[in-house]
Design an enzyme around this catalytic site. Sequence first.
Site, PDB file in Angstrom:
ATOM      1  N   ASP A  13     -17.156   3.797   1.638  1.00  0.00           N
ATOM      2  CA  ASP A  13     -17.659   3.953   3.012  1.00  0.00           C
ATOM      3  C   ASP A  13     -19.109   3.495   3.151  1.00  0.00           C
ATOM      4  O   ASP A  13     -19.840   3.988   4.009  1.00  0.00           O
ATOM      5  CB  ASP A  13     -17.533   5.414   3.485  1.00  0.00           C
ATOM      6  CG  ASP A  13     -16.147   5.980   3.265  1.00  0.00           C
ATOM      7  OD1 ASP A  13     -15.187   5.329   3.707  1.00  0.00           O
ATOM      8  OD2 ASP A  13     -16.029   7.050   2.641  1.00  0.00           O
ATOM      9  N   GLY A  15     -20.237   0.542   4.080  1.00  0.00           N
ATOM     10  CA  GLY A  15     -20.483  -0.443   5.137  1.00  0.00           C
ATOM     11  C   GLY A  15     -20.177  -1.861   4.710  1.00  0.00           C
ATOM     12  O   GLY A  15     -20.763  -2.816   5.238  1.00  0.00           O
ATOM     13  N   LYS A  16     -19.242  -2.011   3.774  1.00  0.00           N
ATOM     14  CA  LYS A  16     -18.923  -3.340   3.250  1.00  0.00           C
ATOM     15  C   LYS A  16     -18.371  -4.270   4.317  1.00  0.00           C
ATOM     16  O   LYS A  16     -18.645  -5.468   4.322  1.00  0.00           O
ATOM     17  CB  LYS A  16     -17.925  -3.196   2.091  1.00  0.00           C
ATOM     18  CG  LYS A  16     -18.508  -2.463   0.880  1.00  0.00           C
ATOM     19  CD  LYS A  16     -17.480  -2.285  -0.216  1.00  0.00           C
ATOM     20  CE  LYS A  16     -16.403  -1.284   0.120  1.00  0.00           C
ATOM     21  NZ  LYS A  16     -16.911   0.098   0.255  1.00  0.00           N
ATOM     22  N   GLY A  40     -10.842   1.563   4.747  1.00  0.00           N
ATOM     23  CA  GLY A  40     -11.047   1.122   6.115  1.00  0.00           C
ATOM     24  C   GLY A  40     -12.392   0.438   6.250  1.00  0.00           C
ATOM     25  O   GLY A  40     -13.435   1.072   6.104  1.00  0.00           O
ATOM     26  N   HIS A  41     -12.393  -0.862   6.486  1.00  0.00           N
ATOM     27  CA  HIS A  41     -13.633  -1.608   6.652  1.00  0.00           C
ATOM     28  C   HIS A  41     -13.896  -1.778   8.142  1.00  0.00           C
ATOM     29  O   HIS A  41     -13.132  -2.439   8.852  1.00  0.00           O
ATOM     30  CB  HIS A  41     -13.544  -2.966   5.948  1.00  0.00           C
ATOM     31  CG  HIS A  41     -13.567  -2.849   4.459  1.00  0.00           C
ATOM     32  ND1 HIS A  41     -13.586  -3.928   3.610  1.00  0.00           N
ATOM     33  CD2 HIS A  41     -13.586  -1.753   3.656  1.00  0.00           C
ATOM     34  CE1 HIS A  41     -13.621  -3.499   2.351  1.00  0.00           C
ATOM     35  NE2 HIS A  41     -13.615  -2.192   2.360  1.00  0.00           N
ATOM     36  N   GLN A 223     -13.306   0.649  -1.448  1.00  0.00           N
ATOM     37  CA  GLN A 223     -13.803   1.908  -2.014  1.00  0.00           C
ATOM     38  C   GLN A 223     -15.198   1.721  -2.604  1.00  0.00           C
ATOM     39  O   GLN A 223     -15.970   0.937  -2.087  1.00  0.00           O
ATOM     40  CB  GLN A 223     -12.806   2.467  -3.053  1.00  0.00           C
ATOM     41  CG  GLN A 223     -11.524   3.001  -2.457  1.00  0.00           C
ATOM     42  CD  GLN A 223     -10.438   1.962  -2.357  1.00  0.00           C
ATOM     43  OE1 GLN A 223     -10.317   1.077  -3.172  1.00  0.00           O
ATOM     44  NE2 GLN A 223      -9.622   2.067  -1.338  1.00  0.00           N
ATOM     45  N   GLY A 301      -9.932   9.739   9.357  1.00  0.00           N
ATOM     46  CA  GLY A 301     -10.635  10.541  10.354  1.00  0.00           C
ATOM     47  C   GLY A 301     -11.241  11.808   9.789  1.00  0.00           C
ATOM     48  O   GLY A 301     -11.858  12.594  10.514  1.00  0.00           O
TER      49      GLY A 301
END
Length: 426
Positions: A13, A15-16, A40-41, A223, A301
């Site tokens: 998480d 910010g890739k 999730g990107h 990841q 979420g």
Amino acid sequence: MNMDILLGLQWGDEGKGKIVDFLAPKYEVVARFQGGPNAGHTLNFDGIKHVLHQIPSGIFHPTIKNIIGNGVVLDLVTLKRELLALENVNVFPKNSLFISKKAHLILPTHRLLDAAYETLKGDKKIGSTLRGISPAYTDKMRREGIRVGDLFDVHFADKYNEAKKRHLDILHYLHYPCDNLKELELDFFEAVEFVKNYQTCNSEYLINEEISKGKKVLAEGAQGSLLDIDFGSYPFVTSSNTTVAGACTGLGVSPRRVGEVFGIFKAYCTRVGSGPFPTELHDRVGEIIRQLGAEFGATTGRPRRCGWLDIPALRYAVMLNGVTQLFMMKTDVLNSFEEIKVCTHYELPNGELTTEVPYDFAQTPVKPVYQTLKGWKCKLKNLQDFDRLPEALHNYIQFIESQLHVPITLVSYSPDRKDTLMKGNW
């Protein structure tokens, strides 16, 4: 010409997605090398939020070839959903997306197995996203997996039914209900036919040919390094190698062809799910960071656990990956703090201080030792030059660089791609 690699240095998480999208115009190929739809990107531009789970983040640039590598485990239902979502914003990737024939598939029964195994753990849950990723990687290592190339095999139905029977036998033994399997299978086989219309390839040949032609290639990790199956906070890890080594095996590229290694980290730390987190804040400060940073999982979420920056863990990740440049993300989240703490050492149970990550991070309770720095207490906007940063922020960056001995060459100060400050010539 070599392949550059961009990966996360924390627990994911970082910010890739934003940075791959930001850097993409400088590259001709972007390739995803591991993980599955648990990643999730998130990309923000033109006032629209986009979340990609399996498709490389260069997909919004029509001239770029986007490769899903052999190291990815692919959920075809999620992939279909992503492709349709792209079409809704007038992005049509049939000519720019290439899927490795050697990428393994996540089957409907993998999702059921994931849920069953997690349920069995009771209060010792790993915090799985229940997307079927771990069981898919398990089948891969057991040499029983089904790959993208098998979709075009006349014996695909037989291979699928053999795998399904194996999985159902396990689920029956575990007394886990399979009432929704027919529904999952309906979605799966519809997605199979949909995805078969996209380009599949021997991606290891494609990417090496592009490198040999002098094309600029960027490998995109999912990841974070501290979730690596070998070097992360085991057993609270993901099921793949999230480090530079995973880029080589997940794309079929020799280590000799690796160029720059871009390591991304937040100006603080977050983690989703269970597992050790030495600098986690259980107080009002932690909640403020969560709200200011909108720290909720892009895939699940779930609220992310939040804490101060952890230098020992970050230094460990820099070492494992041979990072050549550091990118600091979400700097603006700390704008309002009078003081900012940074963990520089761990105190072990015997009172000894260390800068090393313990072997059994999950079982060794360490106490963070902090150094307090002054906050910059101002909004960040329209930044043009590193030399014109607020003095306290400049000092924060210099402090981190002095601890890690790697330069910070990019600072992100909002989710939007335009709010990104770079140092030097690119």
